[in-house]
Motif scaffolding. Structure first.
Motif, mmCIF file in Angstrom:
data_model
loop_
_atom_site.group_PDB
_atom_site.id
_atom_site.type_symbol
_atom_site.label_atom_id
_atom_site.label_comp_id
_atom_site.label_asym_id
_atom_site.label_seq_id
_atom_site.Cartn_x
_atom_site.Cartn_y
_atom_site.Cartn_z
ATOM 1 N N HIS A 13 0.833 -1.223 0.000
ATOM 2 C CA HIS A 13 0.000 0.000 0.000
ATOM 3 C C HIS A 13 0.868 1.275 0.000
ATOM 4 O O HIS A 13 2.019 1.226 -0.411
ATOM 5 N N HIS A 68 2.773 -6.986 4.643
ATOM 6 C CA HIS A 68 1.407 -6.493 4.878
ATOM 7 C C HIS A 68 0.970 -6.751 6.314
ATOM 8 O O HIS A 68 1.601 -7.518 7.047
ATOM 9 N N ILE A 69 -0.139 -6.091 6.656
ATOM 10 C CA ILE A 69 -0.818 -6.314 7.933
ATOM 11 C C ILE A 69 -2.232 -6.787 7.599
ATOM 12 O O ILE A 69 -2.847 -6.288 6.644
ATOM 13 N N GLU A 103 -2.276 0.508 8.033
ATOM 14 C CA GLU A 103 -1.401 -0.570 7.579
ATOM 15 C C GLU A 103 -0.187 -0.053 6.812
ATOM 16 O O GLU A 103 0.934 -0.506 7.022
HETATM 17 ZN ZN ZN Z 1 -2.241 -5.143 2.818
#
Ligand code: ZN
Length: 352
Positions: free
Chosen positions: A173, A242-243, A187
């Motif tokens: 992101h 990522h989260i 995130e």
């Molecule tokens: Zn993500």
């Protein structure tokens, strides 16, 4: 006599053509000039090549005799070479070279010498007392700079010739795409904080691993550029950080680490890499295992031509885990666990 006149005329015509071609590149009032043109065969020609007919890559070096470099830049005597700032731009397709204290006349008085097949475009901008060259390359290169007196020599090197192994690390992101969130916690910020903490680990170890980051600040490169960087470099490993969150985005008790891999990767390297990431996170973070998940429906996994793992460090929608994820200490541990997973996987694959 007639022949001599014709020859002189030809020479004059040639000189005028060269001057005109040069002039067309320098529209007064604009601060940006294109120096390079590409012909139908995709061979790159430069203004330097118009001047230097031999198209030689060899630059005469006063001290060392003939040395081979791709480009040579000469600085005016009042510019300290140490003040020149060179930086590679995001996604590694261009370099900027900032020279303080020069104006537009600089490009006429001190032309770059040499040429490189790796350069696809070249501009010069002048603003606020600083001249800035931007060199746009046709692929990803390491720029080797050599300083000698008022000369700077530049060479564009293939990362494979520089490093034992190369990887791409992707902070998911960015920019307008915040990813998942819980309150103020976004995130995109946690992903970037973790990948930034991985940097010194690679820089300070004894391995010779080239690491390319899809972003080093808050912007959102297209997915195609992120996976494109990994594919173009044919990296040994591609990690995306990522989260996780619940599908609804609502706060819940669900927590733990999960890693996605590409099940269509018949070599099994993607799954093995993902497994190393998961094991490393579980032992370092003490998080719950949410297991390995085939993630072929995810664009960057499906289109990756190299062993890929997408690590979901934890759940932002779990308040307890969110508080860990936004802490420096937990981010540091996450960075270390993923760094170790990369190093161990490279060792297993005999790349280190
Ligand atoms: Zn993500």
């Amino acid at each position: 006599m007639q022949r001599k006149l014709e020859r002189n005329f030809t020479i004059i015509l040639l000189v005028m053509t060269v001057l005109l071609t040069g002039t067309l590149h320098f529209f007064p009032g604009l601060h940006s000039y294109a120096f390079f043109d590409t012909d139908e065969n995709d061979d790159v020609y430069s203004v330097m090549q118009l001047i230097r007919e031999d198209n030689s890559l060899v630059v005469q070096d006063k001290n060392l005799g003939a040395s081979t470099h791709q480009l040579r830049m000469e600085l005016p005597s009042d510019v300290n070479p140490e003040d020149v700032e060179i930086s590679q731009q995001p996604l590694y397709k261009s370099f900027t070279i900032s020279i303080p204290g020069v104006d537009n006349n600089y490009v006429y008085s001190y032309p770059l010498v040499g040429s490189s097949d790796h350069i696809s475009d070249f501009t010069f901008d002048y603003s606020a007392g600083c001249g800035v060259f931007e060199i746009i390359t046709d692929s990803v290169y390491e720029l080797n700079t050599t300083m000698e007196g008022q000369y700077l020599y530049f060479d564009f090197l293939d990362p494979r010739d520089v490093y034992d192994a190369i990887v791409v690390v992707d902070a998911g992101h960015g920019g307008k795409d915040g990813g998942c969130s819980n309150g103020d916690a976004l995130e995109k910020d946690i992903n970037l904080a973790i990948t930034e903490k991985m940097k010194p680990l690679f820089e300070e170890d004894d391995y010779n691993i080239g690491v390319y980051y899809t972003r080093e600040k808050d912007f959102n490169p297209p997915y195609s550029s992120r996976v494109g960087l990994a594919n173009e470099l044919q990296v040994d490993l591609f990690l995306s950080v990522h989260i996780n969150s619940t599908a609804s985005g609502r706060v819940s008790g669900i927590n733990g680490s999960e890693v996605m891999y590409r099940s269509a990767d018949e070599s099994g390297l993607s799954k093995a890499f993902a497994n190393n990431c998961l094991e490393s996170m579980l032992s370092t973070l003490g998080s719950n295992s949410k297991g390995l998940v085939a993630g072929d429906e995810i664009y960057i996994i499906r289109t990756s031509q190299v062993p890929v793992a997408l690590a979901e460090i934890g759940f932002i929608t779990n308040n307890e885990e969110k508080n860990k994820l936004i802490s420096e200490d937990y981010q540091q541990k996450a960075a270390e666990s993923l760094y170790n997973a990369i190093v161990n996987t490279l060792k297993e694959n005999k790349k280190l």
